[in-house]
Design a protein around this motif. Structure first.
Motif, PDB file in Angstrom:
ATOM      1  N   VAL A 197       1.016  -0.970  -0.084  1.00  0.00           N
ATOM      2  CA  VAL A 197      -0.049   0.244   0.182  1.00  0.00           C
ATOM      3  C   VAL A 197       0.846   1.199   0.001  1.00  0.00           C
ATOM      4  N   LYS A 198       1.967   1.232   0.844  1.00  0.00           N
ATOM      5  CA  LYS A 198       2.741   2.632   0.984  1.00  0.00           C
ATOM      6  C   LYS A 198       3.494   2.798  -0.563  1.00  0.00           C
ATOM      7  N   LEU A 199       4.053   1.572  -1.136  1.00  0.00           N
ATOM      8  CA  LEU A 199       4.509   1.526  -2.537  1.00  0.00           C
ATOM      9  C   LEU A 199       3.630   2.294  -3.427  1.00  0.00           C
ATOM     10  N   SER A 200       2.484   1.771  -3.360  1.00  0.00           N
ATOM     11  CA  SER A 200       1.481   2.290  -4.222  1.00  0.00           C
ATOM     12  C   SER A 200       1.144   3.657  -4.154  1.00  0.00           C
ATOM     13  N   MET A 224      -6.360   0.639  -9.725  1.00  0.00           N
ATOM     14  CA  MET A 224      -4.908   1.527 -10.199  1.00  0.00           C
ATOM     15  C   MET A 224      -3.957   1.268  -9.260  1.00  0.00           C
ATOM     16  N   GLU A 225      -4.379   0.968  -7.695  1.00  0.00           N
ATOM     17  CA  GLU A 225      -3.312   0.541  -6.694  1.00  0.00           C
ATOM     18  C   GLU A 225      -2.678  -0.850  -7.348  1.00  0.00           C
ATOM     19  N   ARG A 226      -3.641  -1.635  -7.542  1.00  0.00           N
ATOM     20  CA  ARG A 226      -3.085  -2.959  -7.914  1.00  0.00           C
ATOM     21  C   ARG A 226      -2.174  -2.813  -9.252  1.00  0.00           C
ATOM     22  N   SER A 227      -2.806  -2.100 -10.142  1.00  0.00           N
ATOM     23  CA  SER A 227      -1.949  -2.030 -11.545  1.00  0.00           C
ATOM     24  C   SER A 227      -0.449  -1.323 -11.081  1.00  0.00           C
ATOM     25  N   SER A 228      -0.625  -0.449 -10.288  1.00  0.00           N
ATOM     26  CA  SER A 228       0.851   0.088  -9.970  1.00  0.00           C
ATOM     27  C   SER A 228       1.933  -0.738  -9.277  1.00  0.00           C
ATOM     28  N   LEU A 248      -0.609 -10.129  -9.686  1.00  0.00           N
ATOM     29  CA  LEU A 248      -0.699  -9.756  -8.270  1.00  0.00           C
ATOM     30  C   LEU A 248      -1.656 -10.824  -7.462  1.00  0.00           C
ATOM     31  N   ALA A 249      -1.128 -11.166  -6.416  1.00  0.00           N
ATOM     32  CA  ALA A 249      -1.955 -11.930  -5.380  1.00  0.00           C
ATOM     33  C   ALA A 249      -1.843 -11.510  -4.146  1.00  0.00           C
ATOM     34  N   VAL A 250      -2.803 -11.194  -3.350  1.00  0.00           N
ATOM     35  CA  VAL A 250      -2.560 -10.763  -1.813  1.00  0.00           C
ATOM     36  C   VAL A 250      -3.241 -11.739  -0.999  1.00  0.00           C
ATOM     37  N   GLY A 251      -2.591 -12.257   0.081  1.00  0.00           N
ATOM     38  CA  GLY A 251      -3.288 -13.016   1.027  1.00  0.00           C
ATOM     39  C   GLY A 251      -2.239 -13.436   2.306  1.00  0.00           C
ATOM     40  N   ASP A 252      -2.584 -14.570   2.759  1.00  0.00           N
ATOM     41  CA  ASP A 252      -1.501 -15.055   3.704  1.00  0.00           C
ATOM     42  C   ASP A 252      -0.365 -15.535   3.273  1.00  0.00           C
ATOM     43  N   SER A 253       0.696 -15.204   3.858  1.00  0.00           N
ATOM     44  CA  SER A 253       2.095 -15.428   3.209  1.00  0.00           C
ATOM     45  C   SER A 253       2.384 -16.980   2.718  1.00  0.00           C
ATOM     46  N   ALA A 254       2.133 -17.729   3.689  1.00  0.00           N
ATOM     47  CA  ALA A 254       2.403 -19.125   3.589  1.00  0.00           C
ATOM     48  C   ALA A 254       1.467 -19.711   2.529  1.00  0.00           C
ATOM     49  N   GLU A 255       0.119 -19.139   2.557  1.00  0.00           N
ATOM     50  CA  GLU A 255      -0.627 -19.760   1.555  1.00  0.00           C
ATOM     51  C   GLU A 255      -0.328 -19.170   0.027  1.00  0.00           C
ATOM     52  N   ILE A 256      -0.160 -17.776  -0.145  1.00  0.00           N
ATOM     53  CA  ILE A 256       0.183 -17.321  -1.309  1.00  0.00           C
ATOM     54  C   ILE A 256       1.469 -17.635  -1.870  1.00  0.00           C
ATOM     55  N   LEU A 257       2.588 -17.668  -1.154  1.00  0.00           N
ATOM     56  CA  LEU A 257       3.909 -18.341  -1.649  1.00  0.00           C
ATOM     57  C   LEU A 257       3.630 -19.631  -1.885  1.00  0.00           C
ATOM     58  N   ASP A 258       2.796 -20.725  -1.165  1.00  0.00           N
ATOM     59  CA  ASP A 258       3.115 -22.153  -1.455  1.00  0.00           C
ATOM     60  C   ASP A 258       2.516 -22.185  -2.869  1.00  0.00           C
ATOM     61  N   THR A 259       1.305 -21.309  -3.093  1.00  0.00           N
ATOM     62  CA  THR A 259       0.653 -21.576  -4.483  1.00  0.00           C
ATOM     63  C   THR A 259       1.537 -21.045  -5.719  1.00  0.00           C
ATOM     64  N   ALA A 260       1.992 -20.022  -5.296  1.00  0.00           N
ATOM     65  CA  ALA A 260       3.070 -19.514  -6.553  1.00  0.00           C
ATOM     66  C   ALA A 260       4.338 -20.156  -6.681  1.00  0.00           C
ATOM     67  N   LEU A 261       4.689 -20.676  -5.414  1.00  0.00           N
ATOM     68  CA  LEU A 261       6.119 -21.659  -5.832  1.00  0.00           C
ATOM     69  C   LEU A 261       5.868 -22.923  -6.325  1.00  0.00           C
ATOM     70  N   ARG A 262       4.667 -23.425  -5.774  1.00  0.00           N
ATOM     71  CA  ARG A 262       4.026 -24.840  -6.339  1.00  0.00           C
ATOM     72  C   ARG A 262       4.085 -24.695  -7.921  1.00  0.00           C
ATOM     73  N   THR A 263       3.381 -23.807  -8.346  1.00  0.00           N
ATOM     74  CA  THR A 263       3.243 -23.619  -9.861  1.00  0.00           C
ATOM     75  C   THR A 263       4.555 -23.494 -10.396  1.00  0.00           C
ATOM     76  N   VAL A 264       5.573 -22.716  -9.617  1.00  0.00           N
ATOM     77  CA  VAL A 264       6.833 -22.806 -10.266  1.00  0.00           C
ATOM     78  C   VAL A 264       7.545 -23.968 -10.383  1.00  0.00           C
ATOM     79  N   SER A 265       7.546 -24.820  -9.067  1.00  0.00           N
ATOM     80  CA  SER A 265       8.405 -25.764  -9.235  1.00  0.00           C
ATOM     81  C   SER A 265       7.594 -27.101  -9.864  1.00  0.00           C
ATOM     82  N   GLY A 266       6.336 -27.258 -10.045  1.00  0.00           N
ATOM     83  CA  GLY A 266       5.787 -27.976 -10.482  1.00  0.00           C
ATOM     84  C   GLY A 266       5.628 -29.472  -9.538  1.00  0.00           C
TER      85      GLY A 266
END
Lengths: 120, 211
Positions: B94-97, B114-118, B149-167
């Motif tokens: 939010v601060k960065l936006s 607009m905030e999400r896009s930034s 962009l995804a916003v949510g609980d760190s463990a959940e969001i990173l796990d989803t992103a990283l499992r997509t990455v790592s297959g």
């Protein structure tokens, strides 16, 4: 009469930023496209004096859109505005028909200068 | 400590990881310059870390356990393939936006369009700068996909992103760099993460003559 511009970028934030810069530089923004397909359609309809074109976008990327616009109008004036500053991509964009290349994050003066140079 | 379940790297792996850390330094240096230019603020980075980790451990390694985070993820295509992530605690996003848009956030709950896009665009610019530097250094070409962009609980969001990455793989090579804005922007910090996939790792190590 002010020269007209079509802005093509998938990020609404970046379209807004470019609109402010180009308007302050004395150009009139007549259209905003969110991807290459929209840009080609809007170019044919609006015939702007200049197009600013991002590279990485959904549906149709910027370099392919440049090729399509050049087919419609070989004299089209297009300036690439992209975060991708790799030499090979710049060369590909210029070969496709772009007149200049500005790398994000850009300075306001550099964008206006590139636009003015492309408008000749 | 979360790293306990990850096997200790061999000496050979440590040499390779050290080389990847250097690659991370080059990428992160350029990404930071781009972020500073985009925001008009001074931004500093810590020394990047390259590690072989289990995907479930990354939120802990980044010290983001239990926090709500904003993650911009981009697929990396071309001669080097993998994923790039731009990770910030939500309050910092939010601060960065606010810096990028030049005004206080209008959202009381979810970020507006607009905030999400930034934030996505910031992720795009830093990931592209990172890849531009890496590509120039290694003499290859690579480009990122459209940022998501995804916003949510760190463990959940990173796990989803990283499992997509790592297959299917649970273990990934991960190059992380923490950045922090100096002076006026109190506590605004985040992470760049680059996860080369296996063919990319081979390409990077070959370019560094470590294959």
């Amino acid at each position: 009469m002010a020269d007209t511009v079509l802005i093509c970028d998938d990020a609404v934030f970046m379209r807004n930023t470019l609109k402010k810069i180009l308007t302050a530089g004395g150009l009139e923004v007549v259209g905003e496209a969110g991807n290459g397909l929209e840009a080609v359609e809007m170019y044919s309809r609006l015939r702007p004096s200049l197009v600013t074109m991002d590279i990485v976008m959904p549906d149709m990327g910027g370099i392919e859109a440049v090729r399509e616009i050049i087919k419609v109008d070989p004299e089209a004036r297009i300036v690439m505005c992209s975060a991708m500053g790799q030499q090979a991509l710049m060369v590909e964009a210029i070969e496709a028909g772009a007149r200049d290349f500005v790398v994000k994050p850009f300075q306001q003066s550099r964008v206006v200068e590139a636009a003015q140079r492309a408008l000749g | 400590m979360a790293q306990a379940s990850t096997p200790e790297p061999s000496r050979h792996d440590r040499i390779r990881l050290d080389a990847l850390r250097e690659v991370g330094t080059i990428g992160a240096g350029h990404a930071t310059t781009a972020l500073a230019k985009m925001t008009g603020r001074r931004v500093m980075i810590d020394v990047p870390a390259a590690s072989i980790v289990d995907v479930s451990e990354i939120a802990g390694i980044l010290q983001l356990d239990g926090q709500v985070v904003a993650v911009v993820s981009l697929r990396v295509m071309g001669d080097i393939t993998g994923h790039a992530l731009f990770v910030l605690p939500e309050s910092n996003a939010v601060k960065l936006s606010e810096i990028l848009l030049g005004k206080k956030s209008e959202s009381s709950g979810e970020l507006n369009l607009m905030e999400r896009s930034s934030i996505e665009e910031a992720g795009n610019v830093v990931a592209s700068a990172y890849l531009n530097a890496l590509s120039d250094f290694l003499g290859v070409m690579s480009m990122p996909s459209v940022p998501l962009l995804a916003v949510g609980d760190s463990a959940e969001i990173l796990d989803t992103a990283l499992r997509t990455v790592s297959g299917a793989s649970e273990i990934v090579v991960c190059i992380t760099t923490r950045f922090v804005f100096e002076e006026s922007v109190d506590g605004l910090a985040g992470h760049y993460i680059f996860l080369p996939d296996r063919p990319a790792l081979r390409a990077i190590l070959a370019a560094l003559q470590l294959d």
